[in-house]
Design a protein around this motif. Structure first.
Motif, PDB file in Angstrom:
ATOM      1  N   GLY A   2       0.819  -1.201   0.000  1.00 22.81           N
ATOM      2  CA  GLY A   2       0.000   0.000   0.000  1.00 22.81           C
ATOM      3  C   GLY A   2       0.850   1.246   0.000  1.00 22.81           C
ATOM      4  O   GLY A   2       2.066   1.223   0.054  1.00 22.81           O
ATOM      5  N   ALA A   3       0.191   2.385  -0.083  1.00 18.12           N
ATOM      6  CA  ALA A   3       0.877   3.658  -0.157  1.00 18.12           C
ATOM      7  C   ALA A   3       1.500   4.006   1.183  1.00 18.12           C
ATOM      8  O   ALA A   3       1.045   3.592   2.239  1.00 18.12           O
ATOM      9  CB  ALA A   3      -0.095   4.750  -0.576  1.00 18.12           C
ATOM     10  N   VAL A   4       2.548   4.808   1.114  1.00 21.83           N
ATOM     11  CA  VAL A   4       3.214   5.227   2.327  1.00 21.83           C
ATOM     12  C   VAL A   4       2.355   6.225   3.087  1.00 21.83           C
ATOM     13  O   VAL A   4       2.247   6.203   4.292  1.00 21.83           O
ATOM     14  CB  VAL A   4       4.593   5.836   1.985  1.00 21.83           C
ATOM     15  N   THR A   5       1.728   7.116   2.379  1.00 24.01           N
ATOM     16  CA  THR A   5       0.852   8.093   3.023  1.00 24.01           C
ATOM     17  C   THR A   5      -0.550   7.928   2.475  1.00 24.01           C
ATOM     18  O   THR A   5      -0.751   7.548   1.318  1.00 24.01           O
ATOM     19  CB  THR A   5       1.325   9.540   2.770  1.00 24.01           C
ATOM     20  N   ALA A   6      -1.517   8.214   3.308  1.00 25.43           N
ATOM     21  CA  ALA A   6      -2.917   8.067   2.905  1.00 25.43           C
ATOM     22  C   ALA A   6      -3.485   9.435   2.560  1.00 25.43           C
ATOM     23  O   ALA A   6      -2.892  10.484   2.836  1.00 25.43           O
ATOM     24  CB  ALA A   6      -3.711   7.434   4.037  1.00 25.43           C
ATOM     25  N   ALA A   7      -4.656   9.406   1.919  1.00 31.43           N
ATOM     26  CA  ALA A   7      -5.331  10.654   1.596  1.00 31.43           C
ATOM     27  C   ALA A   7      -5.682  11.376   2.888  1.00 31.43           C
ATOM     28  O   ALA A   7      -6.037  10.755   3.882  1.00 31.43           O
ATOM     29  CB  ALA A   7      -6.596  10.369   0.795  1.00 31.43           C
ATOM     30  N   PRO A   8      -5.539  12.699   2.919  1.00 27.92           N
ATOM     31  CA  PRO A   8      -5.803  13.428   4.159  1.00 27.92           C
ATOM     32  C   PRO A   8      -7.249  13.327   4.589  1.00 27.92           C
ATOM     33  O   PRO A   8      -8.161  13.247   3.765  1.00 27.92           O
ATOM     34  CB  PRO A   8      -5.421  14.864   3.802  1.00 27.92           C
ATOM     35  N   ALA A   9      -7.441  13.286   5.899  1.00 28.88           N
ATOM     36  CA  ALA A   9      -8.785  13.300   6.466  1.00 28.88           C
ATOM     37  C   ALA A   9      -9.092  14.729   6.916  1.00 28.88           C
ATOM     38  O   ALA A   9      -8.210  15.459   7.376  1.00 28.88           O
ATOM     39  CB  ALA A   9      -8.862  12.332   7.646  1.00 28.88           C
ATOM     40  N   PHE A  10     -10.360  15.119   6.780  1.00 27.68           N
ATOM     41  CA  PHE A  10     -10.737  16.524   7.010  1.00 27.68           C
ATOM     42  C   PHE A  10     -11.963  16.573   7.907  1.00 27.68           C
ATOM     43  O   PHE A  10     -12.867  15.753   7.807  1.00 27.68           O
ATOM     44  CB  PHE A  10     -11.038  17.213   5.672  1.00 27.68           C
ATOM     45  N   ALA A  11     -11.965  17.543   8.814  1.00 29.59           N
ATOM     46  CA  ALA A  11     -13.125  17.798   9.662  1.00 29.59           C
ATOM     47  C   ALA A  11     -13.194  19.292   9.952  1.00 29.59           C
ATOM     48  O   ALA A  11     -12.160  19.970  10.041  1.00 29.59           O
ATOM     49  CB  ALA A  11     -13.029  17.009  10.967  1.00 29.59           C
ATOM     50  N   ALA A  12     -14.419  19.805  10.087  1.00 29.89           N
ATOM     51  CA  ALA A  12     -14.588  21.238  10.359  1.00 29.89           C
ATOM     52  C   ALA A  12     -15.751  21.449  11.307  1.00 29.89           C
ATOM     53  O   ALA A  12     -16.733  20.707  11.301  1.00 29.89           O
ATOM     54  CB  ALA A  12     -14.821  21.996   9.061  1.00 29.89           C
ATOM     55  N   ALA A  13     -15.645  22.481  12.130  1.00 30.04           N
ATOM     56  CA  ALA A  13     -16.727  22.882  13.020  1.00 30.04           C
ATOM     57  C   ALA A  13     -16.514  24.355  13.360  1.00 30.04           C
ATOM     58  O   ALA A  13     -15.472  24.723  13.910  1.00 30.04           O
ATOM     59  CB  ALA A  13     -16.743  22.044  14.294  1.00 30.04           C
ATOM     60  N   GLY A  14     -17.475  25.167  13.033  1.00 29.42           N
ATOM     61  CA  GLY A  14     -17.319  26.598  13.275  1.00 29.42           C
ATOM     62  C   GLY A  14     -16.206  27.158  12.421  1.00 29.42           C
ATOM     63  O   GLY A  14     -16.002  26.738  11.277  1.00 29.42           O
ATOM     64  N   THR A  31      -7.221  19.078   8.968  1.00 31.16           N
ATOM     65  CA  THR A  31      -6.834  18.129   7.921  1.00 31.16           C
ATOM     66  C   THR A  31      -5.631  17.331   8.429  1.00 31.16           C
ATOM     67  O   THR A  31      -4.631  17.919   8.850  1.00 31.16           O
ATOM     68  CB  THR A  31      -6.464  18.848   6.613  1.00 31.16           C
ATOM     69  N   VAL A  32      -5.725  15.982   8.377  1.00 32.76           N
ATOM     70  CA  VAL A  32      -4.674  15.114   8.900  1.00 32.76           C
ATOM     71  C   VAL A  32      -4.103  14.288   7.761  1.00 32.76           C
ATOM     72  O   VAL A  32      -4.821  13.522   7.108  1.00 32.76           O
ATOM     73  CB  VAL A  32      -5.207  14.189  10.013  1.00 32.76           C
ATOM     74  N   ASN A  33      -2.804  14.432   7.511  1.00 30.78           N
ATOM     75  CA  ASN A  33      -2.099  13.662   6.472  1.00 30.78           C
ATOM     76  C   ASN A  33      -1.275  12.547   7.115  1.00 30.78           C
ATOM     77  O   ASN A  33      -0.065  12.441   6.904  1.00 30.78           O
ATOM     78  CB  ASN A  33      -1.185  14.579   5.658  1.00 30.78           C
ATOM     79  N   ALA A  34      -1.914  11.742   7.915  1.00 31.38           N
ATOM     80  CA  ALA A  34      -1.192  10.699   8.658  1.00 31.38           C
ATOM     81  C   ALA A  34      -0.681   9.621   7.711  1.00 31.38           C
ATOM     82  O   ALA A  34      -1.291   9.339   6.668  1.00 31.38           O
ATOM     83  CB  ALA A  34      -2.109  10.078   9.703  1.00 31.38           C
ATOM     84  N   VAL A  54       7.997   8.547  11.333  1.00 32.02           N
ATOM     85  CA  VAL A  54       7.547   8.973  10.004  1.00 32.02           C
ATOM     86  C   VAL A  54       6.900  10.345  10.145  1.00 32.02           C
ATOM     87  O   VAL A  54       5.985  10.535  10.948  1.00 32.02           O
ATOM     88  CB  VAL A  54       6.557   7.951   9.407  1.00 32.02           C
ATOM     89  N   GLU A  55       7.365  11.281   9.320  1.00 31.78           N
ATOM     90  CA  GLU A  55       6.863  12.657   9.417  1.00 31.78           C
ATOM     91  C   GLU A  55       5.587  12.847   8.592  1.00 31.78           C
ATOM     92  O   GLU A  55       5.431  12.246   7.524  1.00 31.78           O
ATOM     93  CB  GLU A  55       7.937  13.636   8.942  1.00 31.78           C
ATOM     94  N   PHE A  56       4.703  13.689   9.097  1.00 30.79           N
ATOM     95  CA  PHE A  56       3.490  14.068   8.393  1.00 30.79           C
ATOM     96  C   PHE A  56       3.045  15.432   8.919  1.00 30.79           C
ATOM     97  O   PHE A  56       3.670  15.988   9.844  1.00 30.79           O
ATOM     98  CB  PHE A  56       2.381  13.023   8.570  1.00 30.79           C
ATOM     99  N   THR A  57       1.984  15.972   8.334  1.00 33.07           N
ATOM    100  CA  THR A  57       1.487  17.285   8.758  1.00 33.07           C
ATOM    101  C   THR A  57       0.001  17.222   9.082  1.00 33.07           C
ATOM    102  O   THR A  57      -0.734  16.393   8.538  1.00 33.07           O
ATOM    103  CB  THR A  57       1.704  18.351   7.669  1.00 33.07           C
ATOM    104  N   GLU A  58      -0.381  18.100   9.959  1.00 37.93           N
ATOM    105  CA  GLU A  58      -1.792  18.364  10.216  1.00 37.93           C
ATOM    106  C   GLU A  58      -2.011  19.866   9.989  1.00 37.93           C
ATOM    107  O   GLU A  58      -1.198  20.695  10.428  1.00 37.93           O
ATOM    108  CB  GLU A  58      -2.174  17.961  11.636  1.00 37.93           C
ATOM    109  N   HIS A  59      -3.095  20.197   9.297  1.00 40.38           N
ATOM    110  CA  HIS A  59      -3.378  21.599   9.000  1.00 40.38           C
ATOM    111  C   HIS A  59      -4.613  22.044   9.771  1.00 40.38           C
ATOM    112  O   HIS A  59      -5.679  21.419   9.681  1.00 40.38           O
ATOM    113  CB  HIS A  59      -3.612  21.809   7.503  1.00 40.38           C
ATOM    114  N   ILE A  60      -4.450  23.129  10.525  1.00 40.51           N
ATOM    115  CA  ILE A  60      -5.570  23.744  11.236  1.00 40.51           C
ATOM    116  C   ILE A  60      -6.017  24.953  10.423  1.00 40.51           C
ATOM    117  O   ILE A  60      -5.233  25.902  10.228  1.00 40.51           O
ATOM    118  CB  ILE A  60      -5.162  24.183  12.657  1.00 40.51           C
ATOM    119  N   GLY A  61      -7.216  24.861   9.893  1.00 42.67           N
ATOM    120  CA  GLY A  61      -7.740  25.970   9.101  1.00 42.67           C
ATOM    121  C   GLY A  61      -8.531  26.946   9.963  1.00 42.67           C
ATOM    122  O   GLY A  61      -9.182  26.542  10.935  1.00 42.67           O
TER     123      GLY A  61
END
Length: 439
Positions: A28-40, A45-48, A59-66
């Motif tokens: 399988g892929a090393v990284t998965a498609a990012p998961a996204f959630a929003a409230a208010g 977004t989690v790129n685990a 293993v490095e990855f990023t999380e984005h807080i919008g």
């Protein structure tokens, strides 16, 4: 993922750990498609990663807080990591990159038991989130199973991790915070043997085969021991890139009949998503016992001063039958018996009666009665050498193992002898009968 630490001559006891490791390897892929959630105004977004390496590097990855609001704010990330297997201390690690310091900082993750699982929780607070842009948080997740040169020797982690992240803003009171849950597989590095011959001759030529070290994970491995266990009397060699063979020293431990051979030396490494194949040959000296022996591959991570003690992963080995060399056939030919072709033999021929002669007269030969006839054996018949040939080479053997050719000439001597016997007996009988008529 389970593991053990005492590997020499314990490969069978380590196979369950590796069976679990092998079951986890699903590609399988090393990284998965990012998961996204929003409230208010805040979103997450989690790129685990899809996979992390058991006892490997993080293993490095990023999380984005919008931030969809019109003013800057701050946020807190809350993490929860659950494992189906109980985890020893230092089995899991979560780090964030501190831009102000320029270094990675560990997130404190205390453990608790919950529903038969081990659950680790931690927070990362006061993260600035600019309006209209948001912010990226650099993280890295690992399953180190110990510390450098002090790998865990009991326990395990996996076969998957349930990774949950929630974000809380300054204005999150009374609202459901954005939350993302991801499953991350835990896979291990393996080494295996391929194409091992079924038999080897003690004191003979070495057997050759391949040893393959596979790291199917995005984790880098350091402080690595790629080991092949074999009989402690065996000679193990590895072929280099230049085609030359180099002997590998045997490392033995007290009370163990097998020795470990570090094919890459101690404290080697393996890059993420890599595979390395080595050509290996093993020979057994003349003194080793005849019977079955084993070749068992194991990987050790973060060994200390004591060899073969650390986080351990072993693969299915191979069984080799050691045979004794076959005895060499005798080089001395058996003697053959021949007869000299120049030898001659004489035969006694029965006397013949004179034509019309008397049985008493004037010094004539005396014919023996039929019952007193002595028959001489037929003389062996010598073959005649062809023109220019050697009589000795063509002499007929007389040792009772004559070759048959199907020629009638081979029975000439026998027929001639029988004929002489019959003629002699007939003449004697005739002479005897005539004598009785004249008396």
């Amino acid at each position: 993922m389970r593991q053990n630490h005492r590997a020499p001559n314990r490969a069978r006891r380590l196979v369950p750990a590796i069976a679990l490791t092998a079951a986890l390897v699903a590609g399988g892929a090393v990284t998965a498609a990012p998961a996204f959630a929003a409230a208010g105004p805040l979103s997450l977004t989690v790129n685990a990663p899809a996979v992390v390496g058991f006892a490997g590097g993080p293993v490095e990855f990023t999380e984005h807080i919008g931030n969809a609001g019109d003013r800057d704010t701050s946020a807190t990330l809350e993490f929860e990591i659950a494992s189906d297997l109980g985890t020893p201390p230092n089995a899991l690690s979560l780090e964030h990159f501190d831009a102000a310091r320029g270094t990675w900082q560990r997130v404190d993750m205390p453990q608790r038991g919950e529903g038969g699982r081990a659950v680790h929780t931690g927070i990362l607070a006061e993260l600035p989130v600019p309006a209209g842009r948001g912010t990226d948080v650099r993280l890295r997740l690992g399953v180190p199973m110990g510390t450098p040169h002090n790998g865990d020797t009991n326990g395990g982690t996996g076969p998957k991790l349930t990774f949950r992240t929630g974000v809380f803003g300054q204005d999150s009171a009374g609202t459901e915070p954005p939350t993302v849950i991801r499953e991350i597989k835990v896979e291990g590095i393996t080494n295996e043997v391929s194409g091992v011959p079924a038999t080897a001759i003690r004191g003979g030529a070495p057997i050759e085969f391949d040893e393959v070290l596979k790291n199917p994970t995005p984790s880098a491995y350091t402080n690595l021991g790629n080991v092949l266990f074999a009989d402690r009397n065996a000679k193990v060699e590895v072929r280099g890139a230049d085609g030359a063979w180099s002997a590998v020293p045997a490392v033995t431990t007290e009370g163990e009949p097998n020795a470990g051979f570090y094919l890459d030396g101690r404290n080697s490494s393996a890059a993420p998503n890599s595979s390395q194949t080595r050509r290996v040959r093993v020979s057994y000296p003349a003194g080793v016992p005849v019977g079955n022996t084993s070749l068992n591959p194991c990987v050790f991570v973060n060994e200390g001063d004591m060899p073969f003690r650390g986080t351990t992963m072993c693969s299915q080995g191979a069984t080799v039958r050691i045979d004794a060399p076959q005895p060499k056939p005798s080089s001395t030919p058996e003697p053959t018996h021949t007869i000299d072709a120049t030898a001659t033999a004489t035969a006694t021929t029965a006397p013949t009666a004179p034509s019309g002669g008397s049985d008493q007269g004037g010094g004539g030969p005396v014919v023996q009665p039929a019952g007193d006839v002595t028959t001489a054996p037929a003389a062996p018949v010598a073959t005649t050498a062809p023109a220019g040939g050697s009589q000795a080479a063509d002499a007929r053997p007389v040792d009772g193992h004559l070759a048959t050719t199907g020629s009638d000439s081979d029975r000439t001597g026998l027929i001639a002898g029988l004929g002489a016997l019959l003629i002699g007996a007939g003449v004697a009988t005739f002479a005897g009968a005539r004598r009785r008529r004249t008396t």
